[in-house]
Design a protein around this motif. Structure first.
Motif, PDB file in Angstrom:
ATOM      1  N   GLN A   1       0.681  -1.169  -0.012  1.00 26.34           N
ATOM      2  CA  GLN A   1      -0.110   0.127  -0.078  1.00 26.34           C
ATOM      3  C   GLN A   1       0.864   1.183  -0.030  1.00 26.34           C
ATOM      4  N   TRP A   2       2.027   0.982   0.952  1.00 27.78           N
ATOM      5  CA  TRP A   2       2.803   2.180   0.849  1.00 27.78           C
ATOM      6  C   TRP A   2       3.528   2.541  -0.467  1.00 27.78           C
ATOM      7  N   PHE A   3       4.014   1.466  -1.210  1.00 29.92           N
ATOM      8  CA  PHE A   3       4.690   1.248  -2.380  1.00 29.92           C
ATOM      9  C   PHE A   3       3.902   1.983  -3.440  1.00 29.92           C
ATOM     10  N   ASP A   4       2.434   1.295  -3.350  1.00 37.08           N
ATOM     11  CA  ASP A   4       1.517   2.183  -4.303  1.00 37.08           C
ATOM     12  C   ASP A   4       1.275   3.435  -4.288  1.00 37.08           C
ATOM     13  N   SER A   5       1.402   3.841  -2.915  1.00 36.39           N
ATOM     14  CA  SER A   5       1.049   5.401  -2.731  1.00 36.39           C
ATOM     15  C   SER A   5       1.963   6.287  -3.520  1.00 36.39           C
ATOM     16  N   GLN A   6       3.123   5.972  -3.564  1.00 36.05           N
ATOM     17  CA  GLN A   6       4.275   6.641  -4.062  1.00 36.05           C
ATOM     18  C   GLN A   6       4.151   7.017  -5.547  1.00 36.05           C
ATOM     19  N   ARG A   7       3.621   5.884  -6.297  1.00 41.51           N
ATOM     20  CA  ARG A   7       3.321   6.229  -7.708  1.00 41.51           C
ATOM     21  C   ARG A   7       2.166   7.152  -7.946  1.00 41.51           C
ATOM     22  N   MET A   8       1.199   7.476  -6.802  1.00 44.41           N
ATOM     23  CA  MET A   8       0.065   8.182  -6.809  1.00 44.41           C
ATOM     24  C   MET A   8       0.374   9.511  -6.905  1.00 44.41           C
ATOM     25  N   ARG A   9       1.579   9.992  -6.258  1.00 44.98           N
ATOM     26  CA  ARG A   9       1.864  11.311  -6.154  1.00 44.98           C
ATOM     27  C   ARG A   9       2.002  12.023  -7.404  1.00 44.98           C
ATOM     28  N   PRO A  10       1.484  13.110  -7.695  1.00 41.19           N
ATOM     29  CA  PRO A  10       1.540  13.939  -9.077  1.00 41.19           C
ATOM     30  C   PRO A  10       2.991  13.971  -9.344  1.00 41.19           C
ATOM     31  N   GLU A  11       4.149  14.250  -8.816  1.00 37.00           N
ATOM     32  CA  GLU A  11       5.283  14.368  -9.150  1.00 37.00           C
ATOM     33  C   GLU A  11       6.290  13.122  -9.597  1.00 37.00           C
ATOM     34  N   ALA A  12       5.611  11.710  -9.012  1.00 41.80           N
ATOM     35  CA  ALA A  12       6.104  10.561  -9.181  1.00 41.80           C
ATOM     36  C   ALA A  12       5.513   9.785 -10.468  1.00 41.80           C
ATOM     37  N   SER A  13       4.882  10.646 -11.158  1.00 46.38           N
ATOM     38  CA  SER A  13       4.270   9.793 -12.422  1.00 46.38           C
ATOM     39  C   SER A  13       5.303   9.361 -13.422  1.00 46.38           C
ATOM     40  N   HIS A  14       6.361   9.800 -13.353  1.00 47.86           N
ATOM     41  CA  HIS A  14       7.469   9.159 -14.091  1.00 47.86           C
ATOM     42  C   HIS A  14       8.085   7.983 -13.581  1.00 47.86           C
ATOM     43  N   ILE A  15       7.657   7.726 -12.320  1.00 46.80           N
ATOM     44  CA  ILE A  15       8.260   6.265 -11.825  1.00 46.80           C
ATOM     45  C   ILE A  15       7.072   5.269 -11.806  1.00 46.80           C
ATOM     46  N   ALA A  16       5.766   5.570 -12.161  1.00 48.35           N
ATOM     47  CA  ALA A  16       4.692   4.866 -11.982  1.00 48.35           C
ATOM     48  C   ALA A  16       4.827   3.491 -12.696  1.00 48.35           C
ATOM     49  N   GLY A  17       5.237   3.358 -13.751  1.00 47.16           N
ATOM     50  CA  GLY A  17       5.373   2.110 -14.552  1.00 47.16           C
ATOM     51  C   GLY A  17       6.428   1.276 -13.822  1.00 47.16           C
ATOM     52  N   LYS A  18       7.593   1.771 -13.413  1.00 44.57           N
ATOM     53  CA  LYS A  18       8.320   0.805 -12.642  1.00 44.57           C
ATOM     54  C   LYS A  18       8.040   0.341 -11.369  1.00 44.57           C
ATOM     55  N   MET A  19       7.139   1.094 -10.691  1.00 44.64           N
ATOM     56  CA  MET A  19       6.378   0.484  -9.437  1.00 44.64           C
ATOM     57  C   MET A  19       5.527  -0.239  -9.691  1.00 44.64           C
ATOM     58  N   GLU A  20       4.684  -0.074 -10.515  1.00 45.98           N
ATOM     59  CA  GLU A  20       3.522  -0.996 -11.092  1.00 45.98           C
ATOM     60  C   GLU A  20       4.057  -2.274 -11.399  1.00 45.98           C
ATOM     61  N   ALA A  21       5.028  -1.960 -12.282  1.00 45.08           N
ATOM     62  CA  ALA A  21       5.678  -3.515 -12.861  1.00 45.08           C
ATOM     63  C   ALA A  21       6.124  -4.346 -11.453  1.00 45.08           C
ATOM     64  N   GLY A  22       6.687  -3.512 -10.428  1.00 46.76           N
ATOM     65  CA  GLY A  22       7.360  -4.148  -9.417  1.00 46.76           C
ATOM     66  C   GLY A  22       6.210  -4.960  -8.586  1.00 46.76           C
ATOM     67  N   ARG A  23       4.972  -3.988  -8.574  1.00 47.27           N
ATOM     68  CA  ARG A  23       3.968  -4.781  -7.589  1.00 47.27           C
ATOM     69  C   ARG A  23       3.383  -5.775  -8.375  1.00 47.27           C
ATOM     70  N   ALA A  24       3.036  -5.778  -9.427  1.00 42.44           N
ATOM     71  CA  ALA A  24       2.352  -6.814 -10.025  1.00 42.44           C
ATOM     72  C   ALA A  24       3.265  -8.100 -10.108  1.00 42.44           C
ATOM     73  N   LYS A  25       4.635  -8.165 -10.177  1.00 43.48           N
ATOM     74  CA  LYS A  25       5.341  -9.328 -10.238  1.00 43.48           C
ATOM     75  C   LYS A  25       5.593  -9.644  -8.956  1.00 43.48           C
ATOM     76  N   ASN A  26       5.722  -8.854  -7.840  1.00 44.83           N
ATOM     77  CA  ASN A  26       5.993  -9.484  -6.608  1.00 44.83           C
ATOM     78  C   ASN A  26       4.746 -10.074  -5.989  1.00 44.83           C
ATOM     79  N   SER A  27       3.670  -9.539  -6.467  1.00 48.20           N
ATOM     80  CA  SER A  27       2.245 -10.002  -5.743  1.00 48.20           C
ATOM     81  C   SER A  27       2.338 -11.618  -6.203  1.00 48.20           C
ATOM     82  N   LEU A  28       2.967 -11.976  -7.220  1.00 45.42           N
ATOM     83  CA  LEU A  28       2.842 -13.508  -7.764  1.00 45.42           C
ATOM     84  C   LEU A  28       3.216 -14.429  -6.497  1.00 45.42           C
ATOM     85  N   PHE A  29       4.015 -13.737  -5.648  1.00 38.68           N
ATOM     86  CA  PHE A  29       4.803 -14.779  -4.638  1.00 38.68           C
ATOM     87  C   PHE A  29       3.916 -14.593  -3.275  1.00 38.68           C
TER      88      PHE A  29
END
Length: 336
Positions: free
Chosen positions: A308-336
């Motif tokens: 939840q904290w990890f996801d909240s960081q990509r929701m920051r307006p100034e963090a839009s440029h890293i949203a893709g990186k964080m979303e990819a990490g969230r999706a892959k790690n949730s498989l474990f």
């Protein structure tokens, strides 16, 4: 003949007894003790036992106004937080006994300062409450003077590294009780048990005593070798079971494009800046352009809370440029 032998044995023991007593007293003359509060006494006992010249470390409770037992102290702290009692609680402490022929009080106190964070007030890392306060309880004026002297020296070293004021209580010992048997040598009997101590990573200014201390920190990460735009850093501590659990739950399965690095140092990567000092391990800090922008403090196995904290960081307006990186990490790690 038998009576004669018994008589000779008795005479021999009577002759030797004064010498044995004198020898025992001579050995005791070289021993000194001091009472130290460093947070949870399990970790404090292990850290202080490792110092050269220390011959015994005992977990205990000191300078409180209530019955000294583990459960009573925890219950009383809850009453204090609710405003239902103003009686002073005991401090979890260790009684450190050392051989003055092999070390000095100053050397022992250097180990004390370096092995916990004395700036946190009524807490130490994950352990919160007046029973976990940093404290030095002394037996005489000489011990008090040495405690104050080493505190003032270490304070300057902390300020130079942007830490706050030392909150350690320095006071005469008024009462002390040994802790329950199951608390003694706890981490020896339970190697994977909880140890909340990590220290600040700040070395006591150079002296003969400090050179006798085993290293209590590791080199900080090199900021030049990390991603200057976005970088996650996990601040860990030795023998921290929550750090080990975070590694097993999260780090061992990390597949995000966003880089993540771990360190045992309490300092940020060289050339980078933390917003404030660390209070617990593990702490996961998000850096952008070498500056902290967010942190996640503590991990107890609740992976959803971390994500939840990890996801909240990509929701920051100034963090839009890293949203893709964080979303990819969230999706892959949730498989474990």
């Amino acid at each position: 003949m038998k009576n004669r032998c018994n008589t000779l044995l008795t005479l021999t023991l009577l002759i030797l007894a004064p010498f044995q007593i004198a020898q025992a007293n001579s050995q005791q003359d070289h021993l000194e003790s001091i009472i130290l509060g460093m947070g949870c006494f399990w970790g404090a006992e292990k850290r202080m036992s490792a110092l050269p010249g220390v011959v015994d470390v005992e977990s205990g409770y000191a300078n409180g106004e209530i019955e000294a037992s583990y459960r009573k102290i925890l219950s009383h702290e809850s009453l204090r937080k609710l405003g239902l009692s103003d009686k002073r609680n005991h401090t979890e402490v260790v009684k450190v006994t050392f051989d003055t022929n092999r070390t000095s009080l100053e050397a022992v106190l250097i180990g004390f300062w370096q092995n916990h964070d004395p700036t946190q007030g009524d807490r130490q890392g994950n352990d919160v409450g007046s029973n976990y306060r940093s404290a030095i309880y002394t037996h005489n004026d000489d011990q008090t003077a040495t405690a104050v002297k080493t505190r003032d020296i270490y304070q300057q070293a902390l300020l130079a590294k942007k830490f706050g004021r030392i909150t350690t209580e320095i006071a005469p010992l008024t009462n002390y009780s040994a802790a329950e048997t199951y608390h003694q040598d706890y981490l020896v009997k339970n190697p994977n048990g909880y140890c909340g101590l990590g220290g600040t990573g700040v070395i006591y200014p150079d002296s003969q005593e400090s050179r006798l201390q085993p290293p209590s920190t590791t080199a900080m990460l090199d900021g030049a070798k990390l991603d200057p735009q976005q970088q996650l850093v996990v601040f860990e501590a030795e023998e921290c079971i929550f750090c080990q659990q975070f590694k097993a739950d999260i780090l061992d399965h990390w597949q995000a494009e966003l880089e993540i690095a771990s360190t045992l140092s309490r300092q940020p990567p060289a050339g980078w800046k933390l917003q404030k000092s660390l209070i617990a391990t593990p702490t996961i800090v998000l850096f952008e352009q070498g500056n902290e922008v967010s942190r996640f403090t503590g991990y107890n196995g609740n992976m959803n809370r971390f994500w939840q904290w990890f996801d909240s960081q990509r929701m920051r307006p100034e963090a839009s440029h890293i949203a893709g990186k964080m979303e990819a990490g969230r999706a892959k790690n949730s498989l474990f």
